[in-house]
Design a protein around this motif. Structure first.
Motif, short mmCIF file in Angstrom:
data_model
loop_
_atom_site.label_atom_id
_atom_site.label_comp_id
_atom_site.label_asym_id
_atom_site.label_seq_id
_atom_site.Cartn_x
_atom_site.Cartn_y
_atom_site.Cartn_z
N THR A 74 -3.89 9.19 -16.94
CA THR A 74 -2.72 8.41 -17.22
C THR A 74 -2.50 7.11 -17.22
N ASP A 75 -1.90 6.28 -17.57
CA ASP A 75 -2.11 4.66 -17.46
C ASP A 75 -0.48 4.82 -16.52
N ASN A 76 0.05 5.47 -15.87
CA ASN A 76 1.04 5.27 -14.87
C ASN A 76 1.59 5.09 -13.15
N TYR A 77 1.53 3.80 -13.51
CA TYR A 77 1.32 3.67 -11.54
C TYR A 77 2.90 4.43 -11.26
N LEU A 78 2.64 4.68 -9.61
CA LEU A 78 4.09 5.18 -9.50
C LEU A 78 4.20 4.25 -7.86
N VAL A 79 5.79 3.55 -8.38
CA VAL A 79 6.34 2.33 -7.46
C VAL A 79 6.66 3.72 -5.79
N TYR A 80 6.77 4.43 -5.41
CA TYR A 80 7.67 4.81 -4.05
C TYR A 80 8.35 3.86 -3.21
N THR A 81 9.61 4.29 -3.91
CA THR A 81 10.00 3.45 -2.45
C THR A 81 11.41 5.03 -2.06
N ARG A 82 11.97 4.69 -0.72
CA ARG A 82 12.43 5.66 0.00
C ARG A 82 13.79 4.76 0.63
N TRP A 83 15.63 5.35 1.15
CA TRP A 83 16.07 4.29 1.21
C TRP A 83 16.71 5.46 1.87
N ARG A 84 17.95 4.69 2.95
CA ARG A 84 18.57 5.47 3.60
C ARG A 84 19.99 5.76 3.02
N ASP A 85 20.16 4.70 1.55
CA ASP A 85 21.92 5.72 0.83
C ASP A 85 21.24 4.76 -0.42
N GLU A 86 21.66 4.97 -1.34
CA GLU A 86 21.97 4.50 -2.54
C GLU A 86 22.21 2.84 -2.99
N ALA A 87 23.44 2.81 -1.32
CA ALA A 87 24.02 1.48 -1.80
C ALA A 87 23.13 0.33 -0.87
N SER A 88 22.36 1.60 0.05
CA SER A 88 20.84 0.06 0.42
C SER A 88 20.18 0.18 -1.11
N PHE A 89 19.60 0.68 -1.68
CA PHE A 89 18.61 0.63 -2.54
C PHE A 89 19.37 -0.40 -3.56
N GLN A 90 21.11 0.02 -4.03
CA GLN A 90 22.03 -1.21 -4.88
C GLN A 90 22.09 -2.63 -4.38
N ASP B 144 17.82 -4.02 4.65
CA ASP B 144 18.77 -2.54 4.71
C ASP B 144 18.68 -1.63 4.58
N GLY B 145 18.30 -0.88 5.50
CA GLY B 145 18.38 0.82 4.86
C GLY B 145 16.99 0.98 3.82
N PHE B 146 15.47 0.16 3.72
CA PHE B 146 15.34 0.93 3.64
C PHE B 146 13.80 1.40 4.93
N GLU B 147 13.54 2.15 3.82
CA GLU B 147 12.80 3.50 4.76
C GLU B 147 11.38 3.61 4.56
N TRP B 148 10.49 3.76 3.34
CA TRP B 148 9.33 3.25 3.43
C TRP B 148 8.48 2.58 1.55
N PHE B 149 7.59 2.74 1.22
CA PHE B 149 7.39 2.04 -0.14
C PHE B 149 5.42 2.77 0.10
N GLU B 150 5.38 2.73 -1.35
CA GLU B 150 4.21 3.10 -1.34
C GLU B 150 3.76 2.57 -3.40
N LEU B 151 2.63 1.79 -3.54
CA LEU B 151 2.29 1.64 -4.87
C LEU B 151 1.02 2.26 -4.88
N LEU B 152 1.19 3.77 -6.64
CA LEU B 152 0.35 4.78 -5.98
C LEU B 152 -0.67 4.75 -7.64
N ARG B 153 -1.81 4.99 -7.33
CA ARG B 153 -2.41 4.29 -8.50
C ARG B 153 -3.14 5.42 -9.49
N PRO B 154 -2.93 5.65 -10.49
CA PRO B 154 -3.78 6.89 -11.64
C PRO B 154 -4.89 6.80 -10.65
N VAL B 155 -5.79 8.29 -11.30
CA VAL B 155 -6.91 8.57 -10.68
C VAL B 155 -7.86 8.70 -12.55
N GLU B 156 -6.68 9.69 -13.26
CA GLU B 156 -7.22 9.92 -14.06
C GLU B 156 -6.44 10.21 -14.80
#
Length: 110
Positions: free
Chosen positions: A48-64, A34-46
């Motif tokens: 950095t060793d940091n992957y980014l896991v992007y999620t978008r939610w309707r509101d903070e309560a949905s994420f929690q 409930d409240g989920f809007e989007w997800f992406e797993l972003l692989r680093p290209v050059e």
């Protein structure tokens, strides 16, 4: 307005394939939340060793609610090896960035 959560995962080069396989094995685990809007797993290209896991939610309560329910269950219960132990984490560090969406735009239709 929506909220964005970006989980910054530090993943050594030798663990990248493991991380991506683990995400692939849990594909579709968040989409029905409930409240989920989007997800992406972003692989680093050059640079950095940091992957980014992007999620978008309707509101903070949905994420929690997702964090305390399905996400928690997925990380605690699944993936045990033959000895019943959880596999070693692929990431060596994790930080969550939180943002409110204050402006957005999409492509203009033809």
């Amino acid at each position: 307005m929506s909220v964005v959560k970006i989980n910054v995962l530090t993943v050594p080069q030798e663990q990248r394939e493991t991380l991506e396989k683990r995400f692939a094995s849990r594909a579709h685990a968040v989409e029905n939340s409930d409240g989920f809007e989007w997800f992406e797993l972003l692989r680093p290209v050059e640079g950095t060793d940091n992957y980014l896991v992007y999620t978008r939610w309707r509101d903070e309560a949905s994420f929690q609610a997702w964090m305390e329910g399905p996400m928690k269950a997925a990380h605690q219960g699944g993936g045990a090896g033959d000895g019943g132990e959880r596999p070693k984490p692929a990431a060596s560090g994790s930080t969550v960035w939180s943002f409110d969406v204050v402006q957005q735009a999409g492509p203009v239709g033809s």
